[in-house]
Motif scaffolding. Structure first.
Motif, PDB file in Angstrom:
ATOM      1  N   GLY A 115      22.700 -33.264 -55.148  1.00  0.00           N
ATOM      2  CA  GLY A 115      21.544 -33.814 -55.840  1.00  0.00           C
ATOM      3  C   GLY A 115      21.772 -33.885 -57.337  1.00  0.00           C
ATOM      4  O   GLY A 115      22.588 -33.139 -57.889  1.00  0.00           O
ATOM      5  N   VAL A 116      21.035 -34.774 -58.012  1.00  0.00           N
ATOM      6  CA  VAL A 116      21.188 -34.923 -59.463  1.00  0.00           C
ATOM      7  C   VAL A 116      19.846 -34.867 -60.180  1.00  0.00           C
ATOM      8  O   VAL A 116      19.741 -35.263 -61.337  1.00  0.00           O
ATOM      9  N   ALA A 117      18.816 -34.355 -59.509  1.00  0.00           N
ATOM     10  CA  ALA A 117      17.519 -34.224 -60.172  1.00  0.00           C
ATOM     11  C   ALA A 117      17.601 -33.133 -61.227  1.00  0.00           C
ATOM     12  O   ALA A 117      18.294 -32.121 -61.064  1.00  0.00           O
ATOM     13  N   PRO A 196      28.794 -34.582 -60.979  1.00  0.00           N
ATOM     14  CA  PRO A 196      28.488 -34.631 -59.548  1.00  0.00           C
ATOM     15  C   PRO A 196      29.712 -34.555 -58.642  1.00  0.00           C
ATOM     16  O   PRO A 196      29.570 -34.267 -57.460  1.00  0.00           O
ATOM     17  N   LEU A 197      30.901 -34.828 -59.171  1.00  0.00           N
ATOM     18  CA  LEU A 197      32.094 -34.906 -58.341  1.00  0.00           C
ATOM     19  C   LEU A 197      33.085 -33.830 -58.760  1.00  0.00           C
ATOM     20  O   LEU A 197      33.630 -33.871 -59.861  1.00  0.00           O
ATOM     21  N   GLY A 198      33.320 -32.872 -57.866  1.00  0.00           N
ATOM     22  CA  GLY A 198      34.220 -31.770 -58.185  1.00  0.00           C
ATOM     23  C   GLY A 198      35.625 -32.208 -58.500  1.00  0.00           C
ATOM     24  O   GLY A 198      36.288 -31.623 -59.357  1.00  0.00           O
ATOM     25  N   ARG A 199      36.085 -33.250 -57.833  1.00  0.00           N
ATOM     26  CA  ARG A 199      37.468 -33.663 -58.038  1.00  0.00           C
ATOM     27  C   ARG A 199      37.682 -34.352 -59.385  1.00  0.00           C
ATOM     28  O   ARG A 199      38.813 -34.647 -59.758  1.00  0.00           O
ATOM     29  N   SER A 200      36.605 -34.604 -60.127  1.00  0.00           N
ATOM     30  CA  SER A 200      36.777 -35.095 -61.501  1.00  0.00           C
ATOM     31  C   SER A 200      37.091 -33.944 -62.446  1.00  0.00           C
ATOM     32  O   SER A 200      37.374 -34.173 -63.626  1.00  0.00           O
ATOM     33  N   TRP A 201      37.014 -32.713 -61.933  1.00  0.00           N
ATOM     34  CA  TRP A 201      37.298 -31.495 -62.700  1.00  0.00           C
ATOM     35  C   TRP A 201      36.356 -31.323 -63.876  1.00  0.00           C
ATOM     36  O   TRP A 201      36.603 -30.530 -64.779  1.00  0.00           O
ATOM     37  N   PRO A 241      33.377 -36.743 -74.946  1.00  0.00           N
ATOM     38  CA  PRO A 241      32.474 -37.685 -75.605  1.00  0.00           C
ATOM     39  C   PRO A 241      32.924 -39.137 -75.529  1.00  0.00           C
ATOM     40  O   PRO A 241      32.248 -40.013 -76.094  1.00  0.00           O
ATOM     41  N   GLY A 242      34.002 -39.421 -74.854  1.00  0.00           N
ATOM     42  CA  GLY A 242      34.515 -40.784 -74.830  1.00  0.00           C
ATOM     43  C   GLY A 242      34.006 -41.626 -73.678  1.00  0.00           C
ATOM     44  O   GLY A 242      33.749 -42.820 -73.820  1.00  0.00           O
ATOM     45  N   HIS A 243      33.838 -40.994 -72.516  1.00  0.00           N
ATOM     46  CA  HIS A 243      33.447 -41.754 -71.325  1.00  0.00           C
ATOM     47  C   HIS A 243      32.638 -40.855 -70.401  1.00  0.00           C
ATOM     48  O   HIS A 243      32.640 -39.637 -70.550  1.00  0.00           O
ATOM     49  N   TYR A 244      31.964 -41.442 -69.418  1.00  0.00           N
ATOM     50  CA  TYR A 244      31.058 -40.674 -68.568  1.00  0.00           C
ATOM     51  C   TYR A 244      31.024 -41.255 -67.157  1.00  0.00           C
ATOM     52  O   TYR A 244      31.575 -42.330 -66.880  1.00  0.00           O
ATOM     53  N   CYS A 245      30.342 -40.538 -66.276  1.00  0.00           N
ATOM     54  CA  CYS A 245      30.298 -40.864 -64.856  1.00  0.00           C
ATOM     55  C   CYS A 245      29.675 -42.240 -64.621  1.00  0.00           C
ATOM     56  O   CYS A 245      28.665 -42.605 -65.241  1.00  0.00           O
ATOM     57  N   ILE A 246      30.255 -42.982 -63.693  1.00  0.00           N
ATOM     58  CA  ILE A 246      29.848 -44.367 -63.436  1.00  0.00           C
ATOM     59  C   ILE A 246      28.670 -44.480 -62.467  1.00  0.00           C
ATOM     60  O   ILE A 246      28.126 -45.556 -62.266  1.00  0.00           O
ATOM     61  N   ASN A 247      28.248 -43.356 -61.865  1.00  0.00           N
ATOM     62  CA  ASN A 247      27.191 -43.403 -60.837  1.00  0.00           C
ATOM     63  C   ASN A 247      25.932 -44.097 -61.353  1.00  0.00           C
ATOM     64  O   ASN A 247      25.458 -43.818 -62.457  1.00  0.00           O
ATOM     65  N   ASP A 248      25.369 -44.947 -60.536  1.00  0.00           N
ATOM     66  CA  ASP A 248      24.267 -45.810 -60.950  1.00  0.00           C
ATOM     67  C   ASP A 248      23.006 -45.029 -61.306  1.00  0.00           C
ATOM     68  O   ASP A 248      22.182 -45.488 -62.104  1.00  0.00           O
ATOM     69  N   ASP A 249      22.807 -43.849 -60.707  1.00  0.00           N
ATOM     70  CA  ASP A 249      21.587 -43.088 -60.967  1.00  0.00           C
ATOM     71  C   ASP A 249      21.735 -42.131 -62.152  1.00  0.00           C
ATOM     72  O   ASP A 249      20.878 -41.286 -62.386  1.00  0.00           O
ATOM     73  N   THR A 250      22.815 -42.296 -62.917  1.00  0.00           N
ATOM     74  CA  THR A 250      23.021 -41.416 -64.074  1.00  0.00           C
ATOM     75  C   THR A 250      22.884 -42.241 -65.367  1.00  0.00           C
ATOM     76  O   THR A 250      21.901 -42.928 -65.558  1.00  0.00           O
ATOM     77  N   LEU A 251      23.870 -42.212 -66.244  1.00  0.00           N
ATOM     78  CA  LEU A 251      23.722 -42.860 -67.552  1.00  0.00           C
ATOM     79  C   LEU A 251      24.000 -44.363 -67.589  1.00  0.00           C
ATOM     80  O   LEU A 251      23.425 -45.072 -68.412  1.00  0.00           O
TER      81      LEU A 251
END
Length: 633
Positions: A115-117, A196-201, A241-251
């Motif tokens: 979850g990401v709430a 949200p993704l562990g494999r992104s470390w 600070p350069g890039h972030y998660c691509i998930n649609d329900d985030t930023l």
């Protein structure tokens, strides 16, 4: 209650103006969720959204319409029914009418994966007890002090029997005593912010103000940092600070338009890592990111931030895919360059003793030093060139090393160009690259011998030190982000001896002022012989402030023991071996050190004196003057 809310609104109007200018470095106090009277006030920046509603546990996720301030693009609502630990999101009707449930970008806590709430959370009042540590840091020169960093991925250092990761309470009980036992001066965590993704470390974040709930509560991390400081251990945290998660329900495309990201889709998309790039020239993004850094420094008392992937932020052509030149026709990302200068200037003004560290792989841009001199303003830079050259060399068959000896010595040519950290990091022990132990040439015994040699070179080469967890005992398997380290290795006598070796080498480093006292000056090192390619032995000196304070290092890169080996020395007298990687206690075969060496008045290169000793096969020795005459060379 209405009066309290009105006061908050009046304050927020001024804060929002500063936010829009890119100068609000505490913007989390404006945006996000904040307790007011019996409820909470919620604010989110979504300037081009058609409509935003608040949904959560407190309203059965049905939605409370929020009001928009047209000047700032900030939406706001007060909810008197909201209470601590309630979960919530924002329902955003985007610019094109599409409705998406989005996270709160300023949340300080999230529910556990998947979850990401966001979760309403109040920091408990904490009376910090690390004043002695902070005061000592203010009085010390970071460049003239030892820095030996243990790099850790928090959830795979150790886990519970049921597979659950350690919380920071668990890590406080076990990791800190281990750091003390292993004689490290600092610990550096791969990103701890919510992802949200562990494999992104942790390198693809969603929560820039939130400790990942995977690791426990923010209060637990505060206690961990405090305990580190009480044990004289500094704490660094990686930050992205350069890039972030691509998930649609985030930023990404929060209000349906390029909001946190570049308007140019080629610049916004990060092909290399499958993520989204921040528009670092946008004032609101600058407020967001710098506020995040300040938050971690001030709420958790961390001692430094390692900024990840700086090259991706300062070069337009770093990524894989199409790119366009800047208005000057070059590849410099001017927005990223000036953002990093601004970031470092703000942090240094507010917290001059906090270290800013860059992970940057090129040599085209000055990274450390004064911003006024054209640099990015960081305190330290990872020396990726040293790391790449050194690992190539140690992987090589010793028969070939004489023809590639410059891989070992080239770093001496540029060692003062930046303030360097020498990293043997997580990036070198994954994705089929093999562990450090597995990279070493030869059979198992020779691999351990070379690993001891490599770590001795790491410790004696100018620059601060970093070693990834598990490497201290020579873990053979690659690191796995979703499993704990191979602690069972320590039942093997060679692994156990390797761990003892690393601990004692770390202690040796802290005790020998010649290894760090003059490290910000070229005087710290003197090459004795870097041209002995036929025998593949490198000799050099490390020097402290006093003339008698120096160490002589000899590294043998072949499986041939070098007896009666000659080393030039600066003064007549006796020299004692104080370090030998082939001692039996470290997993070698030697039961006693070399005899004390008496210098001879024989010319050796630039030296009028020399000594003779034995350098073990694939081993390293360090000698120290015992009784010398510094008046006579």
């Amino acid at each position: 209650m209405k009066k309290n809310i009105q006061n908050v609104i009046e304050i927020s109007n001024e804060a929002s103006k500063i936010f829009l200018s890119g100068e609000n470095f505490y913007v989390q106090q404006l945006l996000g969720a904040h307790r007011i009277a019996e409820g909470y006030i919620f604010r989110v920046w979504a300037p081009n959204a058609q409509k935003v509603s608040l949904v959560g546990d407190f309203n059965d996720w049905q939605g409370i319409p929020m009001e928009k301030d047209e000047t700032s693009g900030i939406w706001e609502v007060y909810c008197e029914h909201a209470k601590e630990k309630d979960l919530y999101k924002f329902k955003v009707q985007q610019a094109d009418g599409r409705e998406v449930y989005k996270i709160d970008p300023f949340a300080i806590r999230f529910e556990k994966r998947p979850g990401v709430a966001a979760e309403l959370y109040e920091f408990p009042a904490k009376k910090w007890k690390d004043g002695l540590w902070i005061g000592r840091n203010k009085r010390s020169n970071k460049f003239k002090r030892p820095m030996n960093i243990y790099e850790v991925h928090a959830s795979s250092w150790k886990e519970h029997e049921n597979g659950e990761p350690y919380s920071f309470s668990d890590l406080k009980a076990e990791l800190i005593p281990y750091l003390v036992e292993m004689n490290y001066t600092h610990i550096e965590f791969m990103p701890l912010m919510e992802h949200p993704l562990g494999r992104s470390w942790g390198y693809q974040l969603i929560g820039y103000f939130a400790l990942s709930s995977y690791y426990g509560t923010p209060a637990e991390f505060q206690d961990f940092v405090e305990a580190c400081h009480l044990n004289n251990i500094g704490v660094f945290v990686d930050w992205v600070p350069g890039h972030y998660c691509i998930n649609d329900d985030t930023l990404p495309y929060y209000d349906g338009t390029p909001q946190f990201e570049y308007s140019d889709p080629d610049r916004a998309k990060n092909n290399r890592w499958g993520s989204i790039n921040f528009d670092l020239g946008k004032p609101q993004v600058q407020s967001f990111l710098i506020s995040s850094a300040m938050f971690w420094i001030e709420m958790f008392h961390i001692d430094g931030i390692r900024v990840d992937a700086v090259s991706n932020m300062i070069y337009r052509d770093y990524d894989e895919g199409p790119w366009t030149p800047n208005h000057e026709g070059g590849n410099r990302n001017l927005e990223g360059f000036y953002f990093l200068q601004k970031l470092n200037a703000v942090i240094k003004l507010a917290h001059p003793n906090v270290l800013m560290i860059a992970e940057e792989s090129s040599s085209e841009t000055p990274v450390t030093g004064l911003i006024e001199n054209g640099s990015l303003g960081f305190d330290f830079k990872w020396n990726m060139g040293w790391m790449n050259d050194i690992l190539r060399f140690y992987e090589m068959d010793p028969v070939l090393r004489k023809d590639h000896f410059t891989l070992l010595t080239f770093s001496f040519m540029y060692m003062m160009r930046e303030n360097f950290i020498l990293p043997l990091s997580h990036d070198e022990v994954v994705h089929g690259k093999k562990s450090l132990m597995h990279k070493m040439w030869g059979d198992r015994y020779k691999q351990f011998a070379q690993l001891r040699n490599l770590y001795t070179y790491l410790i004696t080469h100018p620059g601060k030190k970093l070693l990834f967890m598990g490497s201290e005992w020579g873990q053979f398997l690659e690191w796995k982000f979703d499993e704990e380290l191979e602690w069972g290795d320590l039942n093997d006598s060679l692994n156990h001896s390797m761990q003892k070796f690393t601990s004692e080498l770390n202690y040796f480093y802290k005790e020998q002022t010649a290894l760090w006292e003059l490290e910000d000056s070229a005087e710290t090192v003197e090459i004795i012989d870097a041209d002995n390619t036929s025998e593949s032995v490198l000799t050099f000196m490390r020097k402290g402030k006093r003339k008698k304070d120096f160490l002589i290092v000899a590294l043998n890169m072949t499986p041939v023991e070098r007896r009666e080996f000659t080393i030039g020395v600066p003064y007549p007298g006796t020299y004692k071996e104080v370090w030998n990687t082939e001692m039996q206690e470290f997993g070698g075969t030697w039961t006693q050190h070399n005899d004390i060496c008496q210098s001879e008045s024989i010319q050796f290169k630039e030296y009028d004196q020399l000594i003779r000793t034995t350098v073990p096969a694939l081993g390293a020795i360090i000698l120290k003057p015992e009784s010398i005459n510094i008046r006579k060379k």
